[in-house]
Design a protein around this motif. Sequence first.
Motif, short mmCIF file in Angstrom:
data_model
loop_
_atom_site.label_atom_id
_atom_site.label_comp_id
_atom_site.label_asym_id
_atom_site.label_seq_id
_atom_site.Cartn_x
_atom_site.Cartn_y
_atom_site.Cartn_z
N GLU A 30 2.31 1.86 -3.44
CA GLU A 30 1.33 2.44 -4.36
C GLU A 30 1.06 3.92 -4.05
O GLU A 30 0.85 4.71 -4.97
CB GLU A 30 0.03 1.64 -4.36
N GLU A 31 1.08 4.27 -2.79
CA GLU A 31 0.88 5.69 -2.43
C GLU A 31 2.04 6.54 -2.93
O GLU A 31 1.84 7.65 -3.41
CB GLU A 31 0.71 5.84 -0.91
N ARG B 87 0.84 -1.21 0.00
CA ARG B 87 0.00 0.00 0.00
C ARG B 87 0.88 1.26 0.00
O ARG B 87 0.60 2.21 -0.73
CB ARG B 87 -0.92 -0.03 1.21
N PHE B 88 1.93 1.25 0.83
CA PHE B 88 2.86 2.38 0.86
C PHE B 88 3.48 2.59 -0.52
O PHE B 88 3.58 3.73 -1.00
CB PHE B 88 3.94 2.14 1.91
N ARG C 284 4.42 6.56 -12.83
CA ARG C 284 3.96 5.80 -11.68
C ARG C 284 4.93 4.66 -11.34
O ARG C 284 5.20 4.40 -10.18
CB ARG C 284 2.56 5.22 -11.93
N ARG D 222 6.78 3.51 -7.88
CA ARG D 222 6.73 2.16 -7.31
C ARG D 222 8.13 1.66 -6.95
O ARG D 222 8.34 1.11 -5.87
CB ARG D 222 6.07 1.19 -8.30
N LEU E 92 1.51 6.88 -6.66
CA LEU E 92 0.47 7.86 -6.99
C LEU E 92 0.94 9.29 -6.75
O LEU E 92 0.61 10.20 -7.51
CB LEU E 92 -0.80 7.58 -6.18
N ASN E 93 1.73 9.48 -5.72
CA ASN E 93 2.28 10.81 -5.45
C ASN E 93 3.18 11.24 -6.60
O ASN E 93 3.13 12.39 -7.04
CB ASN E 93 3.05 10.79 -4.12
#
Length: 148
Positions: free
Chosen positions: A5-6, A2-3, A18, A22, A9-10
């Motif tokens: 992916e965040e 999850r981190f 992206r 990653r 996205l940032n």
Amino acid sequence: MRFVEEVALNFERQGLFRMAGRVLGWLLICDPPEQTFNQLAEALQASKGSISNVMQLLVPAGIVQKVSRPGVRRDYYRVAPNAWVDLARNHTRYYAAFKNLMDEGLRLLEDKPAARRERLRDIQALYDWLAHEMPELWDRWEREKEAP
């Protein structure tokens, strides 16, 4: 993940790839901190082509380091020490140059209506301020970082 992916996205919100986010997100939290090309592809469930393309961006930019180990034929990748500080500090050198470019634009428009020059004046003022303030801010960062 999850981190990871965040972070991705940032990066994407900032107009970057992206997949670069990653890779960086993973390299920031993975154990061990140095990963092979194959480990990156497997952990991120990404194609080797995607990882290769991203590394062609991140390694020359100095954000990721390619390292080797004696007796090992494969390369490893890790987040470069001080990568974020160096990246942000390097942007400082562009402030004066961009301010000077806005000065040139204002000279070109000096006989034009004020409303037309205002767009350039706002940017010029911002970058002039940044060019003057950022060196002291970086000095302060260094002092506070080294303070006990």
